[in-house]
Write a protein that holds these residues in place. Structure first.
Motif, PDB file in Angstrom:
ATOM      1  N   THR A 108     -21.588  50.605 -71.049  1.00  0.00           N
ATOM      2  CA  THR A 108     -21.312  50.270 -69.652  1.00  0.00           C
ATOM      3  C   THR A 108     -20.321  49.117 -69.548  1.00  0.00           C
ATOM      4  OG1 THR A 108     -23.284  48.841 -69.558  1.00  0.00           O
ATOM      5  CG2 THR A 108     -23.554  51.121 -68.875  1.00  0.00           C
ATOM      6  N   SER A 118     -16.894  50.443 -69.806  1.00  0.00           N
ATOM      7  CA  SER A 118     -16.422  51.109 -68.585  1.00  0.00           C
ATOM      8  C   SER A 118     -15.686  50.131 -67.680  1.00  0.00           C
ATOM      9  CB  SER A 118     -17.600  51.750 -67.839  1.00  0.00           C
ATOM     10  OG  SER A 118     -18.467  50.760 -67.296  1.00  0.00           O
ATOM     11  N   VAL A 119     -16.176  48.894 -67.590  1.00  0.00           N
ATOM     12  CA  VAL A 119     -15.514  47.872 -66.773  1.00  0.00           C
ATOM     13  C   VAL A 119     -14.159  47.514 -67.387  1.00  0.00           C
ATOM     14  CG1 VAL A 119     -15.650  45.517 -65.876  1.00  0.00           C
ATOM     15  CG2 VAL A 119     -17.704  46.929 -65.972  1.00  0.00           C
ATOM     16  N   VAL A 123     -12.253  49.357 -69.181  1.00  0.00           N
ATOM     17  CA  VAL A 123     -11.312  50.465 -69.005  1.00  0.00           C
ATOM     18  C   VAL A 123     -10.820  50.549 -67.562  1.00  0.00           C
ATOM     19  CG1 VAL A 123     -11.104  52.992 -69.006  1.00  0.00           C
ATOM     20  CG2 VAL A 123     -12.192  51.824 -70.931  1.00  0.00           C
ATOM     21  N   LEU A 124     -11.739  50.438 -66.608  1.00  0.00           N
ATOM     22  CA  LEU A 124     -11.369  50.575 -65.198  1.00  0.00           C
ATOM     23  C   LEU A 124     -10.511  49.414 -64.700  1.00  0.00           C
ATOM     24  CD1 LEU A 124     -14.671  51.910 -63.591  1.00  0.00           C
ATOM     25  CD2 LEU A 124     -12.509  53.135 -63.795  1.00  0.00           C
ATOM     26  N   TYR A 125     -10.760  48.215 -65.239  1.00  0.00           N
ATOM     27  CA  TYR A 125     -10.070  47.020 -64.738  1.00  0.00           C
ATOM     28  C   TYR A 125      -9.262  46.330 -65.835  1.00  0.00           C
ATOM     29  CZ  TYR A 125     -13.142  47.460 -60.666  1.00  0.00           C
ATOM     30  OH  TYR A 125     -13.794  47.920 -59.553  1.00  0.00           O
ATOM     31  N   TYR A 126      -8.719  47.106 -66.771  1.00  0.00           N
ATOM     32  CA  TYR A 126      -8.048  46.500 -67.922  1.00  0.00           C
ATOM     33  C   TYR A 126      -6.883  45.603 -67.527  1.00  0.00           C
ATOM     34  CZ  TYR A 126      -4.264  49.942 -67.491  1.00  0.00           C
ATOM     35  OH  TYR A 126      -3.211  50.685 -67.033  1.00  0.00           O
ATOM     36  N   GLU A 174     -16.628  43.440 -57.512  1.00  0.00           N
ATOM     37  CA  GLU A 174     -15.781  43.442 -58.708  1.00  0.00           C
ATOM     38  C   GLU A 174     -16.030  42.210 -59.572  1.00  0.00           C
ATOM     39  OE1 GLU A 174     -12.025  46.163 -57.116  1.00  0.00           O
ATOM     40  OE2 GLU A 174     -11.816  43.979 -57.235  1.00  0.00           O
ATOM     41  N   ILE A 234     -18.624  54.669 -65.282  1.00  0.00           N
ATOM     42  CA  ILE A 234     -17.313  54.784 -64.648  1.00  0.00           C
ATOM     43  C   ILE A 234     -17.435  55.478 -63.296  1.00  0.00           C
ATOM     44  CG2 ILE A 234     -15.116  56.045 -64.775  1.00  0.00           C
ATOM     45  CD1 ILE A 234     -14.891  55.305 -67.656  1.00  0.00           C
ATOM     46  N   ILE A 237     -19.384  53.106 -60.814  1.00  0.00           N
ATOM     47  CA  ILE A 237     -18.584  51.977 -60.323  1.00  0.00           C
ATOM     48  C   ILE A 237     -17.584  52.435 -59.267  1.00  0.00           C
ATOM     49  CG2 ILE A 237     -16.801  50.300 -60.965  1.00  0.00           C
ATOM     50  CD1 ILE A 237     -18.267  49.970 -63.638  1.00  0.00           C
ATOM     51  N   LYS A 238     -16.873  53.509 -59.543  1.00  0.00           N
ATOM     52  CA  LYS A 238     -15.882  54.023 -58.591  1.00  0.00           C
ATOM     53  C   LYS A 238     -16.551  54.409 -57.276  1.00  0.00           C
ATOM     54  CE  LYS A 238     -12.221  55.744 -61.636  1.00  0.00           C
ATOM     55  NZ  LYS A 238     -11.439  56.948 -62.029  1.00  0.00           N
TER      56      LYS A 238
END
Length: 264
Positions: A53, A56-57, A59-62, A174, A222, A225-226
């Motif tokens: 998990t 996932s953060v 990756v989404l907010y790199y 966020e 992912i 979160i979205k």
């Protein structure tokens, strides 16, 4: 653990870790309904799959993690209060962790707060978490200390903390995601250390289950979160408040009816 249990627990972790609904409360209900015994590996599994998990953060907010060093300093400031209190009062916290009743009550109380939080803090001035000051980061970190009480939800406490500092719902959520990374990573390392120091090992099958659990948790987180960002930005937290009240009520009802519930 069976593979079915691995999949179910990983899905529950991925869905609930970043939502303000308490992953601990959901684990209590799921493990009770499925009759999963709190073995050493099960306890390790439920913590170690947090690595998926966390990823996932990242990756989404790199892009957010390459903006400036200031971002990391603020995360460090926000992480300090809970880390210090967790270290100083670890025995008391472990005692609380043995009480599903506290989880149920915390879920209900937190749910009631979420019913009204949108009205209480309806004039946000910050829509980008990078804009918060060090003082605001510290105050959000103090709110995170509430999550040391099982069932409170780390996500819920930090999101509400962010909203008290005039962050928009989206920015507060966020920042809560980002703040989860050092806390969850530290908790995972500590659990792994304790697991091996207690003389426990890992079989090949258990290693495979950890890998699969992390992959599932990563994918589900992912999506969660979205979806969560879209829902709270548009509708707020009232639905999550009612949901928490229902989940907490279920735990309390199971305890009253004589069910033996355990926190894993």
């Amino acid at each position: 653990m069976t593979w079915f249990e691995v999949v179910v627990l990983a899905i529950v972790e991925g869905l609930t870790e970043f939502l303000p609904v308490s992953s601990t409360g959901h684990m209590i209900i799921v493990t009770a309904l499925m009759g999963i015994s709190p073995t050493a590996f099960v306890k390790l599994f439920t913590i170690a799959i947090q690595l998926g998990t966390i990823l996932s953060v990242l990756v989404l907010y790199y892009k957010r993690f390459f903006r400036s060093l200031t971002f990391y300093y603020k995360l460090a400031v926000a992480a300090v209060p809970a880390a210090v209190l967790g270290f100083l009062f670890s025995d008391a916290i472990d005692g609380l962790l043995e009480s599903p009743l506290i989880v149920g009550i915390s879920l209900v109380i937190g749910g009631v707060i979420l019913l009204f939080v949108d009205k209480w803090f309806n004039k946000p001035r910050i829509d980008d978490s990078d804009e918060i000051s060090y003082g605001q980061a510290l105050k959000i970190g103090l709110f995170q200390c509430l999550a040391l009480i099982p069932g409170t939800s780390r996500s819920a406490s930090t999101i509400v903390g962010g909203m008290t500092q005039h962050l928009s719902r989206k920015a507060a959520a966020e920042f809560s995601f980002f703040l989860a990374i050092p806390m969850m990573f530290g908790a995972t390392l500590l659990k792994l250390k304790d697991h091996f120091e207690d003389g426990n090992g890992l079989s090949g099958a258990e290693i495979n289950q950890l890998i699969v659990g992390n992959v599932i948790g990563f994918i589900v987180a992912i999506v969660a979160i979205k979806s969560f960002i879209g829902v709270v930005s548009k509708y707020g937290f009232k639905a999550f408040g009612w949901y928490r009240i229902i989940v907490g009520g279920i735990i309390i009802a199971l305890l009253i009816s004589g069910h033996s519930l355990q926190i894993i």
